[in-house]
Design a protein around this motif. Structure first.
Motif, PDB file in Angstrom:
ATOM      1  N   ASN A 116       0.763  -1.221   0.307  1.00 30.10           N
ATOM      2  CA  ASN A 116       0.521   0.663   0.004  1.00 30.10           C
ATOM      3  C   ASN A 116       0.418   1.083  -0.135  1.00 30.10           C
ATOM      4  N   ARG A 117       1.875   0.808  -1.054  1.00 31.18           N
ATOM      5  CA  ARG A 117       2.963   2.123  -0.492  1.00 31.18           C
ATOM      6  C   ARG A 117       3.374   2.591  -2.022  1.00 31.18           C
ATOM      7  N   TRP A 118       4.028   3.872  -2.850  1.00 25.31           N
ATOM      8  CA  TRP A 118       4.371   3.490  -3.622  1.00 25.31           C
ATOM      9  C   TRP A 118       6.336   4.554  -3.276  1.00 25.31           C
ATOM     10  N   SER A 119       6.551   3.348  -4.674  1.00 28.52           N
ATOM     11  CA  SER A 119       8.374   4.255  -3.958  1.00 28.52           C
ATOM     12  C   SER A 119       8.221   5.328  -4.661  1.00 28.52           C
ATOM     13  N   GLY A 120       9.462   5.810  -5.234  1.00 29.98           N
ATOM     14  CA  GLY A 120       9.654   7.092  -5.322  1.00 29.98           C
ATOM     15  C   GLY A 120      10.017   6.963  -6.725  1.00 29.98           C
ATOM     16  N   TYR A 121       9.962   7.931  -7.696  1.00 27.58           N
ATOM     17  CA  TYR A 121      10.066   7.788  -9.119  1.00 27.58           C
ATOM     18  C   TYR A 121      12.137   7.403  -9.806  1.00 27.58           C
ATOM     19  N   SER A 122      12.410   6.105 -10.311  1.00 29.80           N
ATOM     20  CA  SER A 122      14.011   6.538 -10.462  1.00 29.80           C
ATOM     21  C   SER A 122      14.734   7.884 -11.359  1.00 29.80           C
TER      22      SER A 122
END
Length: 840
Positions: free
Chosen positions: A102-108
């Motif tokens: 339920n979490r998004w990582s940061g952008y590459s």
């Protein structure tokens, strides 16, 4: 307590470590692209997004906008995003992120995708050359036809980077360019560059890439071998290959043309033979130049190869002409000159040999005598290495490797010092067009091959030799049928199969062709066509047409012809051929011809033939009847026969005069006798004369002979005299002798029959003693007349034998007493002895 603290502490630490996850602080993924970040249109591109273990979903974004999503079948730390047949619209900046718990990582980080092929490719050049030294610098020039604002230079390999510059307009070329300085290059790696152009409004949409440019280094490893096949001199439009052979560990080789701003090609080294081949399907003018090749291996660069000069011919249509002076056959150790001539004003001429062992270039010079440009290539001390085919070309100094079409080939033969053969012609030196001609080359040395060479031409005609039973070797060269092109000077040579060297040249044989000019000269002899041995004779050849030289020929002669320059005399051209102290060998049939200096082997029509007869000295003995007279002495005998006829006429006139005088005396005696005659008694048969003072008569035969001869001469008509004279002037042939003899005999018999009765009636019978005396006197006269008669027949027989006809003289028995006067006259008028030609 302690356990509780410890447990709380551990729980706190655990909560502190997991707090960022729950708060959306997952590690950012890594974005990669394959096959490259710069790809042409229609290429399939794959993006790889690597995230945290257990990620449940991945998203791909372009320029901040969502593009694709990927849900792995099982939770994984990697996702693939494929874009098939990418277009220029797919160019841009890409990034990705993943979802877990339920979490998004940061952008590459952003990954730029460049799509090429939107515009035409620029060109990339190295100034001054792609060949550099260790640590050196070079300037790379990117040129484009499009007015783009930006040009970019990229370097391929493990250390990729790029340079971007604004383009500038070059007025000299009418193109846009940018100059990229590259410095401190080393040979420890490969330096491969490309350049692109693009619009500043679309910085990730580029043009087609330029051809790759790799910098070349001259290293320390073994240099490769460069070779051109089929040769270094190639005709325009022909295919060819350039090969570069390096060492065993060479990985690839590069071909470079001197003066070019980029390498001509790159080939991966083949393990079988370690040769790289660069093919040129159709050679053009730009191919001509100097080439070197370089090879690269893991150990570094090789040395550069030797220089290969590649020449392209056939670029100028004016073909030079090559001539060997004095001949294409040169004696070993002698000197030779090859003359290259052209109407085109080439600045230089170059002489080549088929195996390229001889190559020489000279400046052209203008030859005023021929109105053309030429170069003279002198070769001193010729050796067997000079044997072969030569050609010459013309070219200009600014383009030294671009030549004209080649001259016709000239083959040079080296002759040795072995014995020269003999060249013979059985048909003579002067021939009419259409006749057959065979030249025979023979030698007492067992040559295996013979060659016939026409001076001024470049080709040899070769035949294998034949052995004769006499131990000679020979070859017959047939030149049928004879035409204008056959005329010229010929020589022949012999050679052994195991040697490339020819023998010494035979003596020259000139073949002259008649009827090539419409004129026909005239030929005359001075002082006469019949001369004595030892006299001087002049043969005069004249013509009203133009003739530079007159040629005298003798029928059947085997020696070379006499040639003398013509001189103008009284509006005609003439030449005098002098023959001093002539002998019987000079007798024969002569003709003369005219020729021009421009074509010395082309002759006019032949003059009408002239016969020359050379006789011996006067007083020489007459050849015996068994030996035939030479043709030259026939005319002398005819002259002698004419002299006999003239003498006979003179004697005949004298005889007529004497007979007339005697007749007058007899008439006078008759008148005196009439007065003294006595009448005979009855019964007597004949009257008796009383004049005993007169001369006694001869017997009846003598009286008949005398009276018949007198009557024949007296009654002879003028036409009979002419007929007799004519018969005597004819040559002594069998028919003429018989005719003359019969005429004299028949005339005498007719006259004897007419006067016999009158003589019998007037003569007084004689006594036996007187009759005996008269008989003895008659026999004596007959005996005296027989000897000159035999001489005349001997001369007639000898003349007939000399003419090839045997004449049997008439029977002399019983006729000597009938023709004493005629035979006596012939005996007196016999000719003087004729000189014998055998004494000459």
């Amino acid at each position: 307590m302690t356990f509780t603290f410890t447990a709380l502490l551990c729980l706190g630490l655990s909560l502190q470590h997991g707090t960022p996850v729950l708060a959306g602080t997952l590690p950012k993924p890594i974005l990669r692209v394959q096959p490259d970040s710069v790809v042409p249109e229609q290429t399939t591109v794959t993006f790889f997004c690597e995230g945290f273990t257990g990620a449940q979903e991945y998203h791909l974004y372009k320029m901040g906008y969502f593009r694709h999503t990927e849900i792995p079948a099982n939770p994984n730390n990697k996702a693939e995003f494929s874009i098939k047949k990418i277009s220029r619209h797919e160019a841009g900046q890409y990034t990705c992120r993943y979802w877990t718990r339920n979490r998004w990582s940061g952008y590459s980080d952003y990954k730029e995708l460049v799509v090429t092929g939107a515009y035409s490719e620029p060109s990339l050049l190295a100034q001054p050359s792609p060949v550099v030294t260790e640590g050196g610098e070079v300037t790379l020039q990117c040129v484009s036809r499009q007015p783009y604002y930006k040009l970019i230079l990229t370097k391929e390999g493990p250390q990729e980077y790029s340079w971007i510059l604004d383009s500038e307009y070059d007025r000299s070329t009418g193109k846009y360019q940018a100059l990229f300085p590259v410095g401190s290059v080393t040979s420890r790696q490969r330096w491969i560059f490309r350049c692109y152009s693009f619009d500043s409004n679309q910085p990730l949409v580029w043009s087609e890439p330029s051809e790759p440019l790799e910098l070349l280094f001259s290293g320390t490893h073994h240099k490769p071998t460069i070779k051109a096949e089929p040769g270094t001199v190639v005709a325009s439009g022909s295919p060819m290959n350039i090969s570069c052979q390096g060492t065993q560990d060479a990985e690839m080789c590069f071909l470079h043309k001197e003066g070019s701003h980029q390498s001509w090609g790159t080939q991966t080294q083949k393990k079988s033979g370690n040769k790289s081949t660069f093919s040129i399907p159709s050679v053009a003018d730009y191919v001509g130049g100097q080439y070197r090749c370089y090879c690269y291996s893991s150990a570094g660069w090789s040395e550069r190869s030797d220089t290969l000069d590649l020449v392209v011919t056939g670029l100028y249509d004016n073909k030079p002409r090559l001539t060997a002076l004095p001949s294409t056959v040169v004696t070993s150790g002698g000197n030779m000159t090859l003359q290259c001539v052209s109407q085109e004003r080439y600045e230089k001429f170059i002489l080549t040999k088929e195996d390229q062992k001889f190559l020489s270039s000279l400046n052209s010079q203008y030859n005023r005598s021929i109105g053309q440009y030429q170069a003279l290539f002198s070769i001193e001390h010729v050796t067997p290495n000079h044997t072969g085919t030569f050609r010459c070309y013309g070219y200009y100094q600014q383009r030294p490797l671009l030549w004209s079409v080649p001259s016709e080939p000239v083959v040079i033969y080296i002759s040795g010092l072995s014995n020269k053969p003999s060249l013979l012609t059985h048909q003579g030196h002067i021939l009419d067009p259409g006749k057959n001609l065979t030249l025979q080359c023979c030698s007492d040395i067992n040559y295996d091959r013979f060659a016939l060479y026409k001076v001024g031409e470049t080709d040899f005609t070769q035949l294998y030799g034949q052995r004769t039973q006499a131990g000679l070797s020979l070859a017959n060269f047939t030149l049928n049928p004879v035409s204008r092109s056959t005329g010229g000077q010929y020589r022949c040579y012999g050679a052994h199969n195991l040697s490339s060297e020819w023998s010494a040249a035979s003596d020259p044989v000139d073949i002259l062709i008649t009827g090539q000019y419409p004129d026909r000269p005239s030929l005359s002899v001075k002082p006469n066509s019949t001369v004595q041995s030892g006299d001087n004779v002049t043969l005069l050849c004249q013509s009203t047409y133009t003739a530079d030289t007159f040629i005298l020929s003798k029928e059947g002669a085997t020696h070379q012809l006499q040639k003398i320059k013509s001189k103008s005399q009284d509006g005609e051209l003439q030449t005098e051929f002098s023959l001093s102290a002539v002998t019987s060998a000079h007798s024969g049939t002569y003709r003369c011809y005219g020729s021009h200096d421009s074509s010395p082997y082309m002759l006019s029509h032949a003059s009408f033939p002239v016969e020359l007869s050379v006789t011996g000295h006067i007083g020489a003995s007459i050849p015996p009847p068994s030996s035939p007279l030479p043709t030259a002495g026939l005319e002398q005998y005819l002259k002698a026969l004419i002299g006999v006829s003239v003498a006979f006429l003179l004697l005949l006139l004298i005889l007529i005069f004497l007979l007339l005088q005697r007749r007058h005396q007899r008439k006078f005696r008759k008148d005196a006798q009439k007065g003294t005659e006595l009448k005979l008694p009855s019964g007597d048969a004949e009257p008796v004369t009383t004049d005993r003072g007169c001369k006694k008569r001869s017997n009846l035969a003598a009286a008949v002979q005398e009276e018949s001869l007198y009557a024949s001469v007296e009654d002879m008509k003028p036409e009979d005299e002419v007929k007799l004279n004519t018969s005597l002037q004819r040559p002594y042939t069998e028919d003429s002798q018989g005719e003359t003899y019969d005429q004299v005999k028949d005339s005498r018999l007719r006259r004897a029959e007419a006067v016999l009765p009158s003589v019998i009636s007037r003569e007084v019978p004689q006594t036996k003693d007187e009759q005996a005396d008269e008989d003895r006197e008659t026999d004596t006269q007959a005996a005296e007349n027989e000897e000159p008669q035999d001489v005349v027949y001997a001369q007639l027989c000898s003349t007939s034998l000399r003419q090839g006809t045997a004449v049997t003289p008439p029977s002399q028995e019983g006729e000597a007493s009938e023709e004493p006067s005629v035979y006596a006259a012939l005996a007196v008028a016999q000719p003087s002895p004729v000189p014998n030609n055998d004494d000459q």
